[in-house]
Design an enzyme around this catalytic site. Structure first.
Site, PDB file in Angstrom:
ATOM      1  N   GLU A 172       0.855  -1.195   0.000  1.00  0.00           N
ATOM      2  CA  GLU A 172       0.000   0.000   0.000  1.00  0.00           C
ATOM      3  C   GLU A 172       0.888   1.241   0.000  1.00  0.00           C
ATOM      4  O   GLU A 172       2.115   1.134   0.144  1.00  0.00           O
ATOM      5  CB  GLU A 172      -0.937  -0.017   1.215  1.00  0.00           C
ATOM      6  CG  GLU A 172      -1.978  -1.121   1.114  1.00  0.00           C
ATOM      7  CD  GLU A 172      -2.887  -1.205   2.323  1.00  0.00           C
ATOM      8  OE1 GLU A 172      -2.788  -0.352   3.216  1.00  0.00           O
ATOM      9  OE2 GLU A 172      -3.693  -2.135   2.367  1.00  0.00           O
TER      10      GLU A 172
ATOM     11  N   HIS B  38      -8.730   9.606   3.521  1.00  0.00           N
ATOM     12  CA  HIS B  38      -8.393   8.529   2.586  1.00  0.00           C
ATOM     13  C   HIS B  38      -8.656   9.069   1.187  1.00  0.00           C
ATOM     14  O   HIS B  38      -9.715   9.632   0.925  1.00  0.00           O
ATOM     15  CB  HIS B  38      -9.237   7.286   2.859  1.00  0.00           C
ATOM     16  CG  HIS B  38      -8.686   6.056   2.204  1.00  0.00           C
ATOM     17  ND1 HIS B  38      -8.709   5.872   0.842  1.00  0.00           N
ATOM     18  CD2 HIS B  38      -8.066   4.969   2.719  1.00  0.00           C
ATOM     19  CE1 HIS B  38      -8.131   4.719   0.555  1.00  0.00           C
ATOM     20  NE2 HIS B  38      -7.733   4.143   1.674  1.00  0.00           N
TER      21      HIS B  38
ATOM     22  N   ARG C 297      -0.607   8.821   1.632  1.00  0.00           N
ATOM     23  CA  ARG C 297      -1.985   9.307   1.540  1.00  0.00           C
ATOM     24  C   ARG C 297      -2.164  10.807   1.569  1.00  0.00           C
ATOM     25  O   ARG C 297      -3.028  11.352   0.904  1.00  0.00           O
ATOM     26  CB  ARG C 297      -2.754   8.764   2.742  1.00  0.00           C
ATOM     27  CG  ARG C 297      -3.347   7.488   2.421  1.00  0.00           C
ATOM     28  CD  ARG C 297      -4.139   6.981   3.550  1.00  0.00           C
ATOM     29  NE  ARG C 297      -4.148   5.558   3.312  1.00  0.00           N
ATOM     30  CZ  ARG C 297      -4.646   4.671   4.118  1.00  0.00           C
ATOM     31  NH1 ARG C 297      -5.183   5.065   5.240  1.00  0.00           N
ATOM     32  NH2 ARG C 297      -4.623   3.424   3.811  1.00  0.00           N
TER      33      ARG C 297
ATOM     34  N   HIS D 202     -10.953   9.734   7.375  1.00  0.00           N
ATOM     35  CA  HIS D 202     -10.756   8.285   7.512  1.00  0.00           C
ATOM     36  C   HIS D 202     -10.162   7.883   8.856  1.00  0.00           C
ATOM     37  O   HIS D 202     -10.567   6.886   9.439  1.00  0.00           O
ATOM     38  CB  HIS D 202      -9.820   7.851   6.375  1.00  0.00           C
ATOM     39  CG  HIS D 202      -9.531   6.394   6.329  1.00  0.00           C
ATOM     40  ND1 HIS D 202     -10.516   5.450   6.106  1.00  0.00           N
ATOM     41  CD2 HIS D 202      -8.364   5.696   6.450  1.00  0.00           C
ATOM     42  CE1 HIS D 202      -9.969   4.251   6.097  1.00  0.00           C
ATOM     43  NE2 HIS D 202      -8.668   4.369   6.321  1.00  0.00           N
TER      44      HIS D 202
ATOM     45  N   ARG E 289      -0.336   8.645   9.349  1.00  0.00           N
ATOM     46  CA  ARG E 289      -0.248   7.196   9.564  1.00  0.00           C
ATOM     47  C   ARG E 289       0.092   6.465   8.281  1.00  0.00           C
ATOM     48  O   ARG E 289      -0.503   6.719   7.231  1.00  0.00           O
ATOM     49  CB  ARG E 289      -1.580   6.684  10.100  1.00  0.00           C
ATOM     50  CG  ARG E 289      -1.641   5.181  10.259  1.00  0.00           C
ATOM     51  CD  ARG E 289      -3.023   4.757  10.707  1.00  0.00           C
ATOM     52  NE  ARG E 289      -3.998   5.056   9.694  1.00  0.00           N
ATOM     53  CZ  ARG E 289      -4.638   4.133   8.977  1.00  0.00           C
ATOM     54  NH1 ARG E 289      -4.397   2.853   9.158  1.00  0.00           N
ATOM     55  NH2 ARG E 289      -5.529   4.490   8.079  1.00  0.00           N
TER      56      ARG E 289
HETATM   57  P1  FAD Z   1     -13.267   0.545  16.515  1.00  0.00           P
HETATM   58  O1  FAD Z   1     -13.025  -0.698  15.774  1.00  0.00           O
HETATM   59  O2  FAD Z   1     -13.913   1.654  15.779  1.00  0.00           O
HETATM   60  O3  FAD Z   1     -14.178   0.196  17.769  1.00  0.00           O
HETATM   61  C1  FAD Z   1     -14.654   1.239  18.595  1.00  0.00           C
HETATM   62  C2  FAD Z   1     -15.702   0.664  19.523  1.00  0.00           C
HETATM   63  O4  FAD Z   1     -16.016   1.594  20.531  1.00  0.00           O
HETATM   64  C3  FAD Z   1     -17.023   0.345  18.842  1.00  0.00           C
HETATM   65  O5  FAD Z   1     -17.458  -0.880  19.388  1.00  0.00           O
HETATM   66  C4  FAD Z   1     -17.943   1.462  19.289  1.00  0.00           C
HETATM   67  O6  FAD Z   1     -19.296   1.134  19.309  1.00  0.00           O
HETATM   68  C5  FAD Z   1     -17.430   1.648  20.700  1.00  0.00           C
HETATM   69  N1  FAD Z   1     -17.745   2.938  21.305  1.00  0.00           N
HETATM   70  C6  FAD Z   1     -17.446   4.182  20.850  1.00  0.00           C
HETATM   71  N2  FAD Z   1     -17.882   5.105  21.728  1.00  0.00           N
HETATM   72  C7  FAD Z   1     -18.462   4.423  22.759  1.00  0.00           C
HETATM   73  C8  FAD Z   1     -19.111   4.817  23.960  1.00  0.00           C
HETATM   74  N3  FAD Z   1     -19.259   6.096  24.295  1.00  0.00           N
HETATM   75  N4  FAD Z   1     -19.610   3.859  24.778  1.00  0.00           N
HETATM   76  C9  FAD Z   1     -19.494   2.546  24.446  1.00  0.00           C
HETATM   77  N5  FAD Z   1     -18.898   2.117  23.318  1.00  0.00           N
HETATM   78  C10 FAD Z   1     -18.378   3.052  22.491  1.00  0.00           C
HETATM   79  N6  FAD Z   1      -6.626   0.146   9.444  1.00  0.00           N
HETATM   80  C11 FAD Z   1      -5.684  -0.768   9.084  1.00  0.00           C
HETATM   81  O7  FAD Z   1      -4.698  -0.954   9.796  1.00  0.00           O
HETATM   82  N7  FAD Z   1      -5.861  -1.486   7.932  1.00  0.00           N
HETATM   83  C12 FAD Z   1      -6.934  -1.344   7.116  1.00  0.00           C
HETATM   84  O8  FAD Z   1      -7.055  -2.026   6.110  1.00  0.00           O
HETATM   85  C13 FAD Z   1      -7.905  -0.367   7.472  1.00  0.00           C
HETATM   86  N8  FAD Z   1      -8.996  -0.171   6.683  1.00  0.00           N
HETATM   87  C14 FAD Z   1      -9.975   0.680   7.107  1.00  0.00           C
HETATM   88  C15 FAD Z   1     -11.141   0.795   6.357  1.00  0.00           C
HETATM   89  C16 FAD Z   1     -12.183   1.578   6.807  1.00  0.00           C
HETATM   90  C17 FAD Z   1     -13.430   1.700   5.988  1.00  0.00           C
HETATM   91  C18 FAD Z   1     -12.055   2.274   8.031  1.00  0.00           C
HETATM   92  C19 FAD Z   1     -13.166   3.126   8.539  1.00  0.00           C
HETATM   93  C20 FAD Z   1     -10.889   2.183   8.766  1.00  0.00           C
HETATM   94  C21 FAD Z   1      -9.843   1.379   8.316  1.00  0.00           C
HETATM   95  N9  FAD Z   1      -8.667   1.249   9.059  1.00  0.00           N
HETATM   96  C22 FAD Z   1      -7.722   0.340   8.670  1.00  0.00           C
HETATM   97  C23 FAD Z   1      -8.539   1.866  10.361  1.00  0.00           C
HETATM   98  C24 FAD Z   1      -8.879   0.816  11.439  1.00  0.00           C
HETATM   99  O9  FAD Z   1      -9.939   0.022  10.974  1.00  0.00           O
HETATM  100  C25 FAD Z   1      -9.276   1.455  12.734  1.00  0.00           C
HETATM  101  O10 FAD Z   1      -8.352   2.427  13.109  1.00  0.00           O
HETATM  102  C26 FAD Z   1      -9.326   0.392  13.835  1.00  0.00           C
HETATM  103  O11 FAD Z   1     -10.180  -0.651  13.444  1.00  0.00           O
HETATM  104  C27 FAD Z   1      -9.803   1.012  15.111  1.00  0.00           C
HETATM  105  O12 FAD Z   1     -10.014   0.002  16.031  1.00  0.00           O
HETATM  106  P2  FAD Z   1     -10.534   0.393  17.474  1.00  0.00           P
HETATM  107  O13 FAD Z   1     -10.712  -0.878  18.220  1.00  0.00           O
HETATM  108  O14 FAD Z   1      -9.685   1.442  18.028  1.00  0.00           O
HETATM  109  O15 FAD Z   1     -11.956   1.102  17.190  1.00  0.00           O
HETATM  110  C1  SIN Z   2      -7.237   0.773   2.816  1.00  0.00           C
HETATM  111  O1  SIN Z   2      -7.533  -0.410   2.695  1.00  0.00           O
HETATM  112  O2  SIN Z   2      -6.939   1.528   1.889  1.00  0.00           O
HETATM  113  C2  SIN Z   2      -7.250   1.339   4.178  1.00  0.00           C
HETATM  114  C3  SIN Z   2      -6.041   0.927   4.874  1.00  0.00           C
HETATM  115  C4  SIN Z   2      -5.845   1.744   6.103  1.00  0.00           C
HETATM  116  O3  SIN Z   2      -6.602   2.670   6.377  1.00  0.00           O
HETATM  117  O4  SIN Z   2      -4.876   1.460   6.803  1.00  0.00           O
END
Ligand code: FAD
Ligand code: SIN
Length: 531
Positions: free
Chosen positions: A113, A241, A288, A349, A384
Site C-alpha cells: 500500500e 483517505h 496518503r 478516515h 499514519r
Molecule cells: P473501533 O473498531 O472503531 O471500535 C470502537 C468501539 O467503541 C465500537 O465498538 C464502538 O461502538 C465503541 N464505542 C465508541 N464510543 C463508545 C461509547 N461512548 N460507549 C461505548 N462504546 C463506544 N486500518 C488498518 O490498519 N488497515 C486497514 O485495512 C484499514 N482499513 C480501514 C477501512 C475503513 C473503511 C475504516 C473506517 C478504517 C480502516 N482502518 C484500517 C482503520 C482501522 O480500521 C481502525 O483504526 C481500527 O479498526 C480502530 O479500532 P478500534 O478498536 O480502536 O476502534
Molecule cells: C485501505 O484499505 O486503503 C485502508 C487501509 C488503512 O486505512 O490502513
C-alpha cells in the site's frame, strides 16, 4: 444500578476485544459497546494489517517507512517497539482463528500500500477487518470471564471530580474509578466501578460530512478523557483517505482500498490522463496525505466533485479473487470495475491524534489505559502509514494488559462515588435541534477544517463552533440524558480539539496543510514540544 468489575473495557473493536481476551485470563472483564458488538471501524477495514514476515522485508524497512510517513513527528522508540512486536501479534491473531490469504506455495500473500517499500500487508481478500472482528467476537463470547453489554453508551469516566474535588490537567494522581454507562433499555445511567478501565472507543470520522467511518465513530473516548482533564494531542492530524467511492446518496462513504492501487489501479483526471506524477514520483501509491491533497487540487481546478480510479488493467481473476466486496459494491451502482472507471473522492478516515499514552498504553489518568484509534501512542506522528492502525491496536492492548495485570489486584474500588445526578432535567422533545446541530458541525469541519486549511477558515470554524457549543451545553444540562445529545457533545468537543490544535500548528506537516504556513518549521524539537 451499581456494578463492580476488575476490567472495564469501553469499545468492542480490535483494541477493546484483544485487550478483553487477554485480561480475562486474570480477572472479570466487562465490555461495553454502544451499538451491536460488531459495529466498529475494525469490521470495515479492507486493506489489512502490516507486519514484517519474510525476506527481503526487515523491521528496519518497516520502521523507516513508518518514520517517513509520520513526517518527523513519530516517536522512534514507539515505532521500533511496535514494528518489532508485529510478527508476534499477528501470529496471535492467527491463533485466535483469523485467516489471512495465502499463496499457492502456502506462504502468506502480502499486499503493498501507499508509503510501504515492501509487500507486507496481510489480508483476507478485501474484508480483513470483518474476518478479524468476527473471530475476536467469537472468542470473547465463549469466554466466561467476559461479560458483553451491547447498546450501552459510556457517557463519562469517573474521577475525583465526582467526589466533589476540583481537578485540573495538572492534578497529581488524577485517578479513574470506572465510568457512568447509559443503559438504553432501562433508560438509566449505571455506575460501573472498575480497577482498570480501557478506553477503546475508536475514531472521530463522523465529525466530518464525508467519512469512511461508521456512525459509532464520534470520538467519545477522546472527548470523555479531555473533559476529565486527561491529555490529548495531535488532533489536527486527520487522515483523509484518497479514494472513497463517490456516491452522494450514501453515508458513510464506501472505501475503495489502497490495495487496489497496490495491485495496479491508477488515478486519472476527467480527461482520462494520469495526474499523480505531477505531484510525486511515486504516482498513485504516494503516501496518503500527498495523494489526497493532489486529488483535492485536481477537483478544485476542474470544478468536478470527484476524480477517477482506473482498475481495468488489473487481471479479472485478480479482481474477483482479491476485491470481491469492492467489485460487488460498485456493480450494485452500475459500475463494472473490470472495465469502467470508478469515481472517487477523499473522505475523513483516521485520527492520528488522540489520548496520550506511554509505551504501556497508560494515559495521564491513573488506572485508565487507551488503545486503538482513540489513543495517541506516538506511532503515527503527523501521518499514519497504511495498515499500521490494526497493528498498533494489537500491540498496545497487549502491552496495556501486561502492565495492568501486574497492578490491578492492589487497586481498591472507590465506593464513595455517587450515582449519576439527574436532578433538574426534562424530556427533550426537540430531537431536530440535535440532528440539525450535528449537520452544522459536519459542515463547519468539512468546509473549513478539511484537507487544506488557512487562518481565516480556522478562525471562522472556531467562531461557528463556539455558538454550537454554547447551545448544546445548555440543552445537555436541562435534557434527560439520551445517546444523541451525548454523542453531539462529544463531537463538538472533538471539533474544538481539531480546530485548536490546527490553529496552534503554525506550519504544514504531514496531514496538516496550511495555506498561510506552507513550509515545515525548521526548528528541530522533541515530539513533546511539537505535538
Ligand atoms: P473501533 O473498531 O472503531 O471500535 C470502537 C468501539 O467503541 C465500537 O465498538 C464502538 O461502538 C465503541 N464505542 C465508541 N464510543 C463508545 C461509547 N461512548 N460507549 C461505548 N462504546 C463506544 N486500518 C488498518 O490498519 N488497515 C486497514 O485495512 C484499514 N482499513 C480501514 C477501512 C475503513 C473503511 C475504516 C473506517 C478504517 C480502516 N482502518 C484500517 C482503520 C482501522 O480500521 C481502525 O483504526 C481500527 O479498526 C480502530 O479500532 P478500534 O478498536 O480502536 O476502534
Ligand atoms: C485501505 O484499505 O486503503 C485502508 C487501509 C488503512 O486505512 O490502513
Amino acid at each position: 444500578m451499581r456494578k463492580t468489575v476488575d476490567f472495564l473495557v469501553i469499545g468492542s473493536g480490535i483494541a477493546g476485544l484483544s485487550f478483553a481476551l487477554k485480561a480475562a485470563n486474570f480477572g472479570k472483564v466487562c465490555v461495553v459497546t454502544k451499538s451491536q458488538i460488531d459495529e466498529t471501524a475494525t469490521k470495515y477495514a479492507q486493506g489489512g494489517i502490516a507486519a514484517v514476515l519474510y525476506h527481503p522485508d526487515t523491521y528496519e524497512k518497516h520502521i523507516r517507512d513508518t518514520m517517513i510517513a509520520g513526517d518527523e513527528l513519530s516517536d522512534r522508540k514507539i515505532v521500533e517497539l511496535t514494528i518489532k512486536e508485529s510478527t508476534e501479534r499477528v501470529m496471535e491473531l492467527i491463533e485466535w482463528g483469523v485467516n489471512f490469504d495465502k499463496t499457492k506455495t502456502g506462504k502468506f500473500a502480502l499486499a503493498k500500500e501507499g508509503g510501504h517499500s515492501e509487500y507486507r500487508v496481510l489480508h483476507h481478500k478485501d474484508m480483513t477487518g470483518k474476518e478479524i472482528e468476527e473471530k475476536l467476537i467469537l472468542a470473547a463470547q465463549h469466554n466466561e470471564n467476559i461479560e458483553i453489554l451491547e447498546n450501552h453508551l459510556a457517557i463519562e469516566i469517573i474521577t475525583q471530580h465526582h467526589l466533589g474535588i476540583n481537578v485540573s490537567r495538572r492534578t497529581p494522581d488524577l485517578t479513574c474509578y470506572g465510568a457512568y454507562i447509559y443503559d438504553p433499555h432501562k433508560k438509566k445511567v449505571r455506575t460501573v466501578l472498575s480497577k482498570i478501565t480501557m478506553m477503546a472507543t475508536g475514531g472521530i470520522g463522523t465529525v466530518y460530512g464525508n467519512t469512511t467511518n461508521p456512525l459509532v465513530s464520534t470520538g467519545d473516548g477522546i472527548a470523555m478523557v479531555y473533559r476529565a482533564k486527561g491529555q490529548v494531542r495531535g488532533m489536527e492530524f486527520v487522515q483523509f483517505h484518497p479514494t472513497s467511492l463517490y456516491n452522494p446518496k450514501e453515508s458513510p462513504s464506501f472505501l475503495i482500498t489502497e490495495a487496489l492501487r497496490g495491485a495496479g489501479a491508477v488515478l486519472k483526471a476527467e480527461n482520462g490522463n494520469e495526474f499523480m506524477q505531477k505531484y510525486d514520483a511515486r504516482g498513485s501509491l504516494a503516501p496518503r496525505d500527498i495523494v489526497a491533497r493532489a486529488i483535492d487540487n485536481e477537483m478544485k481546478m476542474s470544478g468536478r466533485e470527484h476524480v477517477w480510479l482506473d482498475a481495468a488493467k488489473i487481471k479479472k481473476h485478480e479482481i474477483f479473487d482479491h476485491f470481491p466486496t469492492i467489485y460487488a459494491k460498485c456493480l450494485s451502482i452500475g459500475i463494472d470495475i473490470t472495465k469502467d472507471m470508478i469515481p472517487v473522492v477523499p473522505a475523513a478516515h483516521y485520527s492520528c491524534g488522540g489520548i496520550i499514552t506511554n509505551e504501556w498504553g497508560e494515559t495521564t489518568i491513573r488506572n485508565l489505559y487507551a488503545s486503538g484509534e482513540c489513543a495517541s501512542t506516538g506511532l503515527h506522528g503527523a501521518n499514519r502509514l497504511a495498515s499500521n492502525s490494526l497493528l498498533e491496536a494489537l500491540v498496545f492492548s497487549h502491552r496495556a494488559c501486561i502492565n495492568a495485570v501486574n497492578r490491578f489486584e492492589y487497586i481498591p474500588f472507590c465506593h464513595d462515588i455517587p450515582e449519576w445526578d439527574t436532578s433538574g432535567t426534562v424530556l427533550n422533545e426537540e430531537m431536530v435541534l440535535i440532528t440539525q446541530s450535528k449537520k452544522e458541525l459536519q459542515s463547519i469541519l468539512s468546509n473549513y477544517v478539511g484537507i487544506v486549511r488557512s487562518n481565516l477558515r480556522l478562525q471562522r470554524a472556531s467562531e461557528r463552533l463556539f455558538l454550537l457549543y454554547k447551545e448544546t451545553e445548555e440543552l445537555y444540562k436541562k435534557s434527560i440524558l439520551n445517546p444523541e445529545i451525548c454523542e453531539l457533545r462529544n463531537m463538538i468537543n472533538v471539533g474544538y480539539l481539531i480546530i485548536n490544535n490546527a490553529m496552534d500548528r503554525k506550519e504544514s506537516r504531514g496531514l496538516h496543510y496550511s495555506l498561510d504556513y506552507p513550509e515545515h518549521r525548521d526548528v528541530q524539537q522533541g515530539m513533546e514540544d511539537r505535538l
